[in-house]
Design a protein around this motif. Structure first.
Motif, PDB file in Angstrom:
ATOM      1  N   GLU A  87     -11.132   1.546   0.667  1.00 13.86           N
ATOM      2  CA  GLU A  87     -11.455   2.022  -0.676  1.00 13.86           C
ATOM      3  C   GLU A  87     -10.259   2.623  -1.399  1.00 13.86           C
ATOM      4  OE1 GLU A  87     -14.388   1.506  -2.313  1.00 13.86           O
ATOM      5  OE2 GLU A  87     -14.936   0.346  -0.567  1.00 13.86           O
ATOM      6  N   LYS A  88      -9.058   2.363  -0.923  1.00 12.56           N
ATOM      7  CA  LYS A  88      -7.854   2.808  -1.622  1.00 12.56           C
ATOM      8  C   LYS A  88      -7.274   1.619  -2.354  1.00 12.56           C
ATOM      9  CE  LYS A  88      -6.472   6.724   1.035  1.00 12.56           C
ATOM     10  NZ  LYS A  88      -5.357   7.461   1.509  1.00 12.56           N
ATOM     11  N   GLU A  89      -6.641   1.897  -3.480  1.00 10.76           N
ATOM     12  CA  GLU A  89      -6.074   0.806  -4.259  1.00 10.76           C
ATOM     13  C   GLU A  89      -4.767   0.330  -3.639  1.00 10.76           C
ATOM     14  OE1 GLU A  89      -5.882   2.252  -8.281  1.00 10.76           O
ATOM     15  OE2 GLU A  89      -7.857   1.426  -8.691  1.00 10.76           O
ATOM     16  N   GLN A  90      -4.548  -0.963  -3.721  1.00 10.20           N
ATOM     17  CA  GLN A  90      -3.334  -1.582  -3.201  1.00 10.20           C
ATOM     18  C   GLN A  90      -2.960  -2.724  -4.135  1.00 10.20           C
ATOM     19  OE1 GLN A  90      -4.761  -2.796   0.640  1.00 10.20           O
ATOM     20  NE2 GLN A  90      -5.272  -4.848  -0.050  1.00 10.20           N
ATOM     21  N   LYS A 115       0.846  -1.191   0.000  1.00 12.86           N
ATOM     22  CA  LYS A 115       0.000   0.000   0.000  1.00 12.86           C
ATOM     23  C   LYS A 115       0.883   1.244   0.000  1.00 12.86           C
ATOM     24  CE  LYS A 115      -3.028  -2.422   3.145  1.00 12.86           C
ATOM     25  NZ  LYS A 115      -3.468  -2.504   4.511  1.00 12.86           N
ATOM     26  N   SER A 157      -0.648  -0.188 -11.738  1.00 10.70           N
ATOM     27  CA  SER A 157      -0.769  -1.285 -12.701  1.00 10.70           C
ATOM     28  C   SER A 157       0.610  -1.718 -13.208  1.00 10.70           C
ATOM     29  CB  SER A 157      -1.673  -0.894 -13.863  1.00 10.70           C
ATOM     30  OG  SER A 157      -1.171   0.261 -14.503  1.00 10.70           O
ATOM     31  N   VAL A 168      -3.931  -5.246  -8.886  1.00  8.98           N
ATOM     32  CA  VAL A 168      -4.326  -4.033  -8.177  1.00  8.98           C
ATOM     33  C   VAL A 168      -5.770  -4.219  -7.728  1.00  8.98           C
ATOM     34  CG1 VAL A 168      -4.654  -1.542  -8.354  1.00  8.98           C
ATOM     35  CG2 VAL A 168      -2.786  -2.634  -9.587  1.00  8.98           C
ATOM     36  N   VAL A 169      -6.016  -4.095  -6.430  1.00  4.61           N
ATOM     37  CA  VAL A 169      -7.357  -4.267  -5.882  1.00  4.61           C
ATOM     38  C   VAL A 169      -7.678  -3.111  -4.949  1.00  4.61           C
ATOM     39  CG1 VAL A 169      -7.337  -6.777  -6.031  1.00  4.61           C
ATOM     40  CG2 VAL A 169      -6.525  -5.681  -3.972  1.00  4.61           C
ATOM     41  N   LYS A 170      -8.971  -2.922  -4.684  1.00  4.34           N
ATOM     42  CA  LYS A 170      -9.373  -1.917  -3.705  1.00  4.34           C
ATOM     43  C   LYS A 170      -9.335  -2.545  -2.333  1.00  4.34           C
ATOM     44  CE  LYS A 170     -11.884   1.440  -6.217  1.00  4.34           C
ATOM     45  NZ  LYS A 170     -12.950   2.384  -6.245  1.00  4.34           N
ATOM     46  N   GLU A 178       1.472   4.617  -4.761  1.00  3.93           N
ATOM     47  CA  GLU A 178       0.934   5.703  -5.598  1.00  3.93           C
ATOM     48  C   GLU A 178       1.271   7.080  -5.039  1.00  3.93           C
ATOM     49  OE1 GLU A 178      -2.211   4.954  -2.543  1.00  3.93           O
ATOM     50  OE2 GLU A 178      -0.976   3.653  -3.784  1.00  3.93           O
TER      51      GLU A 178
END
Length: 193
Positions: free
Chosen positions: A151-154, A119, A129, A145-147, A122
């Motif tokens: 609700e943040k992408e990791q 995490k 990606s 890449v998943v939420k 970004e």
């Protein structure tokens, strides 16, 4: 013959849509107050007093801020400091700035299989990606890449790659300092360095 009763005229709130008498029981009473003071002052006389007191406070605050600004300008200070912009959340709370840090966590599932989550990449300008593709190739495993739960992408990488990932991140993305990388171990944040 008896007179026909006249219909009752009900004033509906322009904010919440409830009858004005019931606004105080609705979900948005704080938002309704200015509308009620302007359109139905006889229903809530306490609000009218509060509104007058608040306006007087605002005027005095404005006068103080202008006198402070004039005082600092006349003191000969040539450097102008720009006030730091603060983001406010809907409830009026101040939003904290996100710390630039990468957090690596190993999650064990099905007794012996594990997933390593990364995490915060970004925040250093890394496209997630591309990072997931590089991690998947380097460690010969699946990465996506998943939420996350917030609700943040990791990035989720299959397997336990925590032994080599810090070195790989610092070599691949030089903008990420090793001091900004942390592991989550037993629920505690531990520096990677």
């Amino acid at each position: 013959m008896a007179e026909k009763p006249q219909p009752v005229r009900v004033l509906y709130c322009g904010v919440c849509g409830l009858p004005a008498e019931y606004c105080e029981f609705g979900p948005d009473f704080e938002k309704c107050k200015p509308w009620l003071v302007q359109n139905a002052p006889d229903l809530y006389p306490d609000l009218l007093k509060d509104a007058n007191a608040n306006e007087a406070d605002k005027v005095s605050d404005q006068l103080q801020s202008t006198s402070i600004a004039v005082g600092t300008a006349s003191s000969g200070s040539s450097s102008t400091s720009k006030p730091e912009e603060v983001k406010r959340l809907p409830g009026g709370k101040i939003k904290k700035k996100e710390k630039q840090e990468v957090i690596i966590e190993k999650v064990v599932r099905n007794k012996r299989k594990s997933i390593t989550t990364v995490k915060g990449l970004e925040l250093f300008g890394v496209k997630l990606s591309d990072a997931s593709k590089k991690l998947g190739k380097k460690f010969a495993t699946g990465a996506s890449v998943v939420k996350g739960p917030t609700e943040k992408e990791q990035i989720d990488v299959q397997g336990d790659i925590s032994y080599d990932i810090v070195e790989f991140i610092t070599e691949t993305w030089p903008d990420v300092p090793e001091a900004a990388i942390f592991f989550i171990e037993d629920g505690k944040k531990v520096p990677a360095a």
